[in-house]
Design a protein around this motif. Sequence first.
Motif, PDB file in Angstrom:
ATOM      1  N   GLU A  86       0.926  -1.119   0.002  1.00  0.00           N
ATOM      2  CA  GLU A  86      -0.003   0.103   0.015  1.00  0.00           C
ATOM      3  C   GLU A  86       0.809   1.072   0.246  1.00  0.00           C
ATOM      4  O   GLU A  86       1.848   1.488   0.560  1.00  0.00           O
ATOM      5  CB  GLU A  86      -0.996  -0.036   1.245  1.00  0.00           C
ATOM      6  N   ARG A  87       0.394   2.399  -0.820  1.00  0.00           N
ATOM      7  CA  ARG A  87       1.337   3.410  -1.010  1.00  0.00           C
ATOM      8  C   ARG A  87       1.575   4.132   0.567  1.00  0.00           C
ATOM      9  O   ARG A  87       3.054   4.514   0.402  1.00  0.00           O
ATOM     10  CB  ARG A  87       0.382   4.444  -1.734  1.00  0.00           C
ATOM     11  N   LEU A  88       0.729   4.025   1.657  1.00  0.00           N
ATOM     12  CA  LEU A  88       1.241   4.508   2.616  1.00  0.00           C
ATOM     13  C   LEU A  88       2.506   4.027   3.235  1.00  0.00           C
ATOM     14  O   LEU A  88       3.237   4.779   4.095  1.00  0.00           O
ATOM     15  CB  LEU A  88      -0.013   4.371   3.651  1.00  0.00           C
ATOM     16  N   PHE A  89       2.731   2.719   3.021  1.00  0.00           N
ATOM     17  CA  PHE A  89       3.869   2.221   3.724  1.00  0.00           C
ATOM     18  C   PHE A  89       5.159   1.886   2.558  1.00  0.00           C
ATOM     19  O   PHE A  89       6.075   1.418   2.976  1.00  0.00           O
ATOM     20  CB  PHE A  89       3.556   0.745   4.010  1.00  0.00           C
ATOM     21  N   ASP A  90       5.110   2.782   1.609  1.00  0.00           N
ATOM     22  CA  ASP A  90       6.266   2.590   0.670  1.00  0.00           C
ATOM     23  C   ASP A  90       7.513   3.230   1.126  1.00  0.00           C
ATOM     24  O   ASP A  90       8.526   2.659   0.560  1.00  0.00           O
ATOM     25  CB  ASP A  90       5.566   3.608  -0.854  1.00  0.00           C
ATOM     26  N   SER A  91       7.696   3.990   2.163  1.00  0.00           N
ATOM     27  CA  SER A  91       8.850   4.601   2.749  1.00  0.00           C
ATOM     28  C   SER A  91       9.514   3.286   3.485  1.00  0.00           C
ATOM     29  O   SER A  91      10.849   3.431   3.542  1.00  0.00           O
ATOM     30  CB  SER A  91       8.447   5.634   3.992  1.00  0.00           C
ATOM     31  N   LEU A  92       9.017   2.303   3.697  1.00  0.00           N
ATOM     32  CA  LEU A  92       9.613   0.922   4.126  1.00  0.00           C
ATOM     33  C   LEU A  92      10.089   0.067   3.119  1.00  0.00           C
ATOM     34  O   LEU A  92      10.751  -0.906   3.452  1.00  0.00           O
ATOM     35  CB  LEU A  92       8.502   0.438   5.145  1.00  0.00           C
ATOM     36  N   GLU A  93       9.609   0.225   1.898  1.00  0.00           N
ATOM     37  CA  GLU A  93      10.007  -0.716   0.575  1.00  0.00           C
ATOM     38  C   GLU A  93      11.463  -0.927   0.711  1.00  0.00           C
ATOM     39  O   GLU A  93      12.273  -0.212   0.546  1.00  0.00           O
ATOM     40  CB  GLU A  93       9.476   0.016  -0.459  1.00  0.00           C
TER      41      GLU A  93
ATOM     42  N   ARG B 131       6.429  -3.160  13.759  1.00  0.00           N
ATOM     43  CA  ARG B 131       6.658  -1.995  14.624  1.00  0.00           C
ATOM     44  C   ARG B 131       6.640  -0.747  13.819  1.00  0.00           C
ATOM     45  O   ARG B 131       6.302   0.386  13.867  1.00  0.00           O
ATOM     46  CB  ARG B 131       7.598  -1.797  15.730  1.00  0.00           C
ATOM     47  N   ALA B 132       7.539  -0.813  12.832  1.00  0.00           N
ATOM     48  CA  ALA B 132       7.994   0.086  11.863  1.00  0.00           C
ATOM     49  C   ALA B 132       6.690   0.398  11.013  1.00  0.00           C
ATOM     50  O   ALA B 132       6.332   1.760  11.022  1.00  0.00           O
ATOM     51  CB  ALA B 132       9.215  -0.174  10.835  1.00  0.00           C
ATOM     52  N   ALA B 133       6.001  -0.187  10.545  1.00  0.00           N
ATOM     53  CA  ALA B 133       4.910  -0.193   9.969  1.00  0.00           C
ATOM     54  C   ALA B 133       3.608   0.418  10.718  1.00  0.00           C
ATOM     55  O   ALA B 133       3.115   1.334  10.291  1.00  0.00           O
ATOM     56  CB  ALA B 133       4.113  -1.351   9.130  1.00  0.00           C
ATOM     57  N   ARG B 134       3.543   0.011  12.005  1.00  0.00           N
ATOM     58  CA  ARG B 134       2.608   0.551  12.727  1.00  0.00           C
ATOM     59  C   ARG B 134       3.223   2.250  13.132  1.00  0.00           C
ATOM     60  O   ARG B 134       2.106   3.237  13.189  1.00  0.00           O
ATOM     61  CB  ARG B 134       2.592   0.156  14.246  1.00  0.00           C
ATOM     62  N   ALA B 135       4.295   2.656  13.179  1.00  0.00           N
ATOM     63  CA  ALA B 135       4.701   3.859  13.223  1.00  0.00           C
ATOM     64  C   ALA B 135       4.369   4.834  12.201  1.00  0.00           C
ATOM     65  O   ALA B 135       4.112   5.840  12.401  1.00  0.00           O
ATOM     66  CB  ALA B 135       6.358   3.950  13.545  1.00  0.00           C
ATOM     67  N   VAL B 136       4.606   4.100  11.061  1.00  0.00           N
ATOM     68  CA  VAL B 136       4.394   4.960   9.866  1.00  0.00           C
ATOM     69  C   VAL B 136       2.814   5.303   9.868  1.00  0.00           C
ATOM     70  O   VAL B 136       2.498   6.209   9.545  1.00  0.00           O
ATOM     71  CB  VAL B 136       4.620   4.179   8.645  1.00  0.00           C
ATOM     72  N   PHE B 137       1.936   4.383  10.263  1.00  0.00           N
ATOM     73  CA  PHE B 137       0.541   4.193  10.181  1.00  0.00           C
ATOM     74  C   PHE B 137       0.041   5.600  11.258  1.00  0.00           C
ATOM     75  O   PHE B 137      -0.829   6.561  11.025  1.00  0.00           O
ATOM     76  CB  PHE B 137      -0.108   3.094  10.668  1.00  0.00           C
ATOM     77  N   SER B 138       0.674   5.368  12.292  1.00  0.00           N
ATOM     78  CA  SER B 138       0.424   6.350  13.451  1.00  0.00           C
ATOM     79  C   SER B 138       0.795   7.761  13.045  1.00  0.00           C
ATOM     80  O   SER B 138       0.123   8.835  13.038  1.00  0.00           O
ATOM     81  CB  SER B 138       1.249   6.255  14.645  1.00  0.00           C
ATOM     82  N   GLU B 139       2.067   7.954  12.477  1.00  0.00           N
ATOM     83  CA  GLU B 139       2.551   9.105  12.038  1.00  0.00           C
ATOM     84  C   GLU B 139       1.800   9.901  10.927  1.00  0.00           C
ATOM     85  O   GLU B 139       1.225  10.983  11.142  1.00  0.00           O
ATOM     86  CB  GLU B 139       3.889   9.108  11.392  1.00  0.00           C
ATOM     87  N   ARG B 140       1.092   8.843  10.117  1.00  0.00           N
ATOM     88  CA  ARG B 140       0.126   9.414   8.999  1.00  0.00           C
ATOM     89  C   ARG B 140      -1.350   9.890   9.444  1.00  0.00           C
ATOM     90  O   ARG B 140      -1.847  10.982   9.221  1.00  0.00           O
ATOM     91  CB  ARG B 140       0.000   8.182   8.083  1.00  0.00           C
ATOM     92  N   SER B 141      -1.602   8.900  10.422  1.00  0.00           N
ATOM     93  CA  SER B 141      -3.021   9.391  11.198  1.00  0.00           C
ATOM     94  C   SER B 141      -2.878  10.741  12.070  1.00  0.00           C
ATOM     95  O   SER B 141      -4.148  11.085  12.258  1.00  0.00           O
ATOM     96  CB  SER B 141      -3.610   8.355  11.934  1.00  0.00           C
ATOM     97  N   ARG B 142      -1.813  10.948  12.554  1.00  0.00           N
ATOM     98  CA  ARG B 142      -1.656  12.281  13.038  1.00  0.00           C
ATOM     99  C   ARG B 142      -1.627  13.658  12.245  1.00  0.00           C
ATOM    100  O   ARG B 142      -2.019  14.581  12.682  1.00  0.00           O
ATOM    101  CB  ARG B 142      -0.375  12.344  14.165  1.00  0.00           C
ATOM    102  N   ARG B 143      -1.175  13.515  11.072  1.00  0.00           N
ATOM    103  CA  ARG B 143      -1.193  14.576  10.226  1.00  0.00           C
ATOM    104  C   ARG B 143      -2.341  14.928   9.432  1.00  0.00           C
ATOM    105  O   ARG B 143      -3.401  14.230   9.550  1.00  0.00           O
ATOM    106  CB  ARG B 143      -0.306  14.036   8.919  1.00  0.00           C
TER     107      ARG B 143
END
Length: 73
Positions: free
Chosen positions: A34-41, A53-65
């Motif tokens: 999913e595009r949201l997690f491309d930074s981990l690709e 844990r890294a994917a959860r951090a990306v998701f959390s960061e995105r949901s705060r923006r």
Amino acid sequence: MSQAHTQAYIIEIHDRAAGIVTREARGFRFFSSERLFDSLEGRQFRSAREAERAARAVFSERSRRPNPLSLAI
């Protein structure tokens, strides 16, 4: 005849498939689904749990923006 056993795990965050991790010689490599997690690709992690844990951090960061579309009047 030998067979290679590939270990792959799906990483899900809040019922969303963030990606998969596959076992490599030195850990696990992340492949985004999913595009949201491309930074981990392509990133390598010591464990599947670390990748999660890294994917959860990306998701959390995105949901705060704030969503720029929600700011449009």
